[in-house]
Write a protein that holds these residues in place. Structure first.
Motif, PDB file in Angstrom:
ATOM      1  N   LYS A   1      53.198  42.455  50.462  1.00  6.95           N
ATOM      2  CA  LYS A   1      52.069  42.550  49.552  1.00  6.95           C
ATOM      3  C   LYS A   1      51.101  43.608  50.076  1.00  6.95           C
ATOM      4  O   LYS A   1      50.784  43.606  51.277  1.00  6.95           O
ATOM      5  CB  LYS A   1      51.380  41.194  49.488  1.00  6.95           C
ATOM      6  CG  LYS A   1      50.347  41.061  48.419  1.00  6.95           C
ATOM      7  CD  LYS A   1      49.862  39.598  48.378  1.00  6.95           C
ATOM      8  CE  LYS A   1      48.991  39.369  47.176  1.00  6.95           C
ATOM      9  NZ  LYS A   1      48.547  37.974  47.086  1.00  6.95           N
ATOM     10  N   VAL A   2      50.673  44.506  49.211  1.00  8.35           N
ATOM     11  CA  VAL A   2      49.788  45.603  49.617  1.00  8.35           C
ATOM     12  C   VAL A   2      48.482  45.540  48.831  1.00  8.35           C
ATOM     13  O   VAL A   2      48.500  45.552  47.600  1.00  8.35           O
ATOM     14  CB  VAL A   2      50.459  46.980  49.373  1.00  8.35           C
ATOM     15  CG1 VAL A   2      49.476  48.119  49.639  1.00  8.35           C
ATOM     16  CG2 VAL A   2      51.705  47.145  50.241  1.00  8.35           C
TER      17      VAL A   2
ATOM     18  N   ALA B   1      43.010  43.051  45.381  1.00  2.92           N
ATOM     19  CA  ALA B   1      42.381  42.054  46.260  1.00  2.92           C
ATOM     20  C   ALA B   1      43.408  40.976  46.583  1.00  2.92           C
ATOM     21  O   ALA B   1      44.456  40.879  45.932  1.00  2.92           O
ATOM     22  CB  ALA B   1      41.170  41.436  45.571  1.00  2.92           C
ATOM     23  N   HIS B   2      43.073  40.182  47.592  1.00  2.00           N
ATOM     24  CA  HIS B   2      43.946  39.062  47.969  1.00  2.00           C
ATOM     25  C   HIS B   2      43.084  37.985  48.595  1.00  2.00           C
ATOM     26  O   HIS B   2      42.192  38.289  49.379  1.00  2.00           O
ATOM     27  CB  HIS B   2      44.987  39.538  49.001  1.00  2.00           C
ATOM     28  CG  HIS B   2      45.612  38.405  49.758  1.00  2.00           C
ATOM     29  ND1 HIS B   2      46.728  37.742  49.322  1.00  2.00           N
ATOM     30  CD2 HIS B   2      45.230  37.779  50.915  1.00  2.00           C
ATOM     31  CE1 HIS B   2      47.031  36.776  50.167  1.00  2.00           C
ATOM     32  NE2 HIS B   2      46.142  36.787  51.155  1.00  2.00           N
ATOM     33  N   HIS B   3      43.334  36.728  48.258  1.00  2.00           N
ATOM     34  CA  HIS B   3      42.680  35.681  49.050  1.00  2.00           C
ATOM     35  C   HIS B   3      43.569  34.471  49.232  1.00  2.00           C
ATOM     36  O   HIS B   3      44.435  34.169  48.406  1.00  2.00           O
ATOM     37  CB  HIS B   3      41.292  35.307  48.500  1.00  2.00           C
ATOM     38  CG  HIS B   3      41.312  34.554  47.208  1.00  2.00           C
ATOM     39  ND1 HIS B   3      41.355  33.184  47.139  1.00  2.00           N
ATOM     40  CD2 HIS B   3      41.267  34.988  45.935  1.00  2.00           C
ATOM     41  CE1 HIS B   3      41.334  32.807  45.881  1.00  2.00           C
ATOM     42  NE2 HIS B   3      41.289  33.878  45.129  1.00  2.00           N
ATOM     43  N   ASP B   4      43.387  33.854  50.371  1.00  2.00           N
ATOM     44  CA  ASP B   4      44.071  32.615  50.702  1.00  2.00           C
ATOM     45  C   ASP B   4      43.074  31.826  51.565  1.00  2.00           C
ATOM     46  O   ASP B   4      41.949  32.296  51.773  1.00  2.00           O
ATOM     47  CB  ASP B   4      45.421  32.917  51.407  1.00  2.00           C
ATOM     48  CG  ASP B   4      45.269  33.658  52.718  1.00  2.00           C
ATOM     49  OD1 ASP B   4      44.378  33.291  53.514  1.00  2.00           O
ATOM     50  OD2 ASP B   4      46.021  34.612  52.971  1.00  2.00           O
ATOM     51  N   PRO B   5      43.420  30.641  52.054  1.00  2.00           N
ATOM     52  CA  PRO B   5      42.405  29.879  52.799  1.00  2.00           C
ATOM     53  C   PRO B   5      41.888  30.577  54.060  1.00  2.00           C
ATOM     54  O   PRO B   5      40.788  30.267  54.533  1.00  2.00           O
ATOM     55  CB  PRO B   5      43.150  28.587  53.163  1.00  2.00           C
ATOM     56  CG  PRO B   5      44.189  28.455  52.088  1.00  2.00           C
ATOM     57  CD  PRO B   5      44.619  29.858  51.777  1.00  2.00           C
TER      58      PRO B   5
ATOM     59  N   PHE C   1      39.134  42.520  49.784  1.00  5.62           N
ATOM     60  CA  PHE C   1      38.801  43.210  48.535  1.00  5.62           C
ATOM     61  C   PHE C   1      38.829  44.716  48.773  1.00  5.62           C
ATOM     62  O   PHE C   1      38.195  45.221  49.707  1.00  5.62           O
ATOM     63  CB  PHE C   1      37.410  42.795  48.050  1.00  5.62           C
ATOM     64  CG  PHE C   1      37.077  43.328  46.681  1.00  5.62           C
ATOM     65  CD1 PHE C   1      37.418  42.606  45.548  1.00  5.62           C
ATOM     66  CD2 PHE C   1      36.462  44.561  46.525  1.00  5.62           C
ATOM     67  CE1 PHE C   1      37.132  43.103  44.268  1.00  5.62           C
ATOM     68  CE2 PHE C   1      36.175  45.063  45.260  1.00  5.62           C
ATOM     69  CZ  PHE C   1      36.516  44.325  44.129  1.00  5.62           C
ATOM     70  N   GLY C   2      39.553  45.440  47.931  1.00  4.26           N
ATOM     71  CA  GLY C   2      39.612  46.902  48.028  1.00  4.26           C
ATOM     72  C   GLY C   2      38.539  47.528  47.160  1.00  4.26           C
ATOM     73  O   GLY C   2      38.611  47.491  45.928  1.00  4.26           O
TER      74      GLY C   2
ATOM     75  N   ARG D   1      31.662  43.482  41.307  1.00  2.00           N
ATOM     76  CA  ARG D   1      33.061  42.992  41.252  1.00  2.00           C
ATOM     77  C   ARG D   1      33.422  42.304  42.561  1.00  2.00           C
ATOM     78  O   ARG D   1      34.043  41.241  42.584  1.00  2.00           O
ATOM     79  CB  ARG D   1      34.024  44.174  41.034  1.00  2.00           C
ATOM     80  CG  ARG D   1      34.180  44.594  39.605  1.00  2.00           C
ATOM     81  CD  ARG D   1      35.328  45.564  39.321  1.00  2.00           C
ATOM     82  NE  ARG D   1      35.901  46.303  40.415  1.00  2.00           N
ATOM     83  CZ  ARG D   1      37.157  46.151  40.851  1.00  2.00           C
ATOM     84  NH1 ARG D   1      37.964  45.283  40.307  1.00  2.00           N
ATOM     85  NH2 ARG D   1      37.611  46.902  41.841  1.00  2.00           N
ATOM     86  N   ALA D   2      33.031  42.941  43.658  1.00  4.51           N
ATOM     87  CA  ALA D   2      33.350  42.383  44.978  1.00  4.51           C
ATOM     88  C   ALA D   2      32.590  41.074  45.214  1.00  4.51           C
ATOM     89  O   ALA D   2      33.143  40.110  45.747  1.00  4.51           O
ATOM     90  CB  ALA D   2      33.018  43.405  46.066  1.00  4.51           C
ATOM     91  N   GLN D   3      31.313  41.024  44.786  1.00  6.84           N
ATOM     92  CA  GLN D   3      30.527  39.790  44.957  1.00  6.84           C
ATOM     93  C   GLN D   3      31.168  38.639  44.191  1.00  6.84           C
ATOM     94  O   GLN D   3      31.281  37.531  44.710  1.00  6.84           O
ATOM     95  CB  GLN D   3      29.093  40.011  44.474  1.00  6.84           C
ATOM     96  CG  GLN D   3      28.245  40.751  45.499  1.00  6.84           C
ATOM     97  CD  GLN D   3      26.850  41.062  44.975  1.00  6.84           C
ATOM     98  OE1 GLN D   3      26.702  41.521  43.855  1.00  6.84           O
ATOM     99  NE2 GLN D   3      25.843  40.812  45.792  1.00  6.84           N
TER     100      GLN D   3
END
Ligand SMILES: [Fe+2]
Ligand SMILES: [Fe+2]
Length: 254
Positions: A65-66, A102-106, A111-112, A133-135
């Motif tokens: 994943k990129v 972007a990517h999130h996990d626990p 965020f790009g 957007r990032a906020q």
């Protein structure tokens, strides 16, 4: 712990085949241990279609994943009409289908952030819309996740972001991953409120236009409160880890 590969400035069109092959070799040797890659812009040399095609092929072969964002070389330089009206059209067409913004996990939220300012040649700036957007993204992330922001232009150093301090103040990242400088570095910033941000800059991972330093990338080992930055430099035999002192950072949570 999350292992994040951080590359930048591949510059397809001027990418050294040995560097590209050596990245694939590294992934084939150590890829199983890597959770995610963040590639912080300048995918191409002149935003040409064939350069974006090569970049897309690279991502497809990459097998991880990129999280991606564009650099100043990823908008057309000479076609001013295109540069001003649709600067990211080719980036969006070729790279957005095969990468994430972007990517999130626990454990981590990444965020790009787009920092390219098409009205100037090389300098960067973040728009208020990008910050919003990032906020929004970070407001939905797990509260315990390490907050990581990718920017093409570094916060400090040569050709920094015009409004980099706004990124630190509004997003309060634990880590900023940047490119553009073609020279690697990692340093802890103490913010005005006393919180800390680790600022990591990747060297050019594949360009044959170097600035006194070999091609390189980072492997980050990320845990809340502790981040190790391991740097790999290109040698004749491929990318090799060069241990540097002071590259394990304790970051106070905030
Ligand atoms: Fe670059
Ligand atoms: Fe750049």
């Amino acid at each position: 712990m999350k292992r994040i590969l951080h590359l930048a400035d591949l510059h397809f069109g001027r990418a050294h085949p040995h560097a590209v092959e050596s990245i694939y070799q590294f992934l084939s040797d150590q890829g199983k241990e890597i959770d995610l890659a963040v590639i912080t812009g300048d995918w191409t040399q002149r935003a040409r279609v064939e350069e974006f095609e090569a970049a897309r092929e690279f991502v497809e072969k990459f097998g991880k994943k990129v999280v991606s964002l564009p650099g100043n070389h990823d908008v057309p330089l000479y076609n001013l009409w295109q540069r001003w009206l649709t600067p990211l059209e080719r980036y969006r067409q070729h790279l957005e289908p095969v990468t994430q913004s972007a990517h999130h996990d626990p454990e981590v939220a990444v965020f790009g952030l787009h920092t390219v300012n098409p009205w100037v040649v090389a300098d960067g700036r973040v728009s208020s819309a990008e910050i919003s957007r990032a906020q929004n993204f970070f407001s939905t992330a797990a509260p315990e996740a390490v907050r990581i922001v990718g920017t093409h232009h570094p916060i400090f150093g040569k050709q920094p972001l015009e409004n980099g301090t706004k990124v630190l103040e509004t997003l309060r990242p634990h880590v900023v991953l940047s490119g553009h400088a073609h020279r690697e570095g990692a340093e802890l910033i103490v913010n005005p409120d006393g919180s800390q941000t680790l600022h990591v800059v990747s060297g050019s991972s594949a360009s044959n236009r170097l600035r006194g330093e070999e091609n390189s990338f980072h492997l980050l080992e990320v845990e809340r409160g502790r981040i190790a930055v391991k740097t790999f430099f290109l040698k004749d035999t491929g990318f090799a880890y060069l241990e540097k002192k002071g590259r394990v950072f304790a970051i106070a949570s905030h």
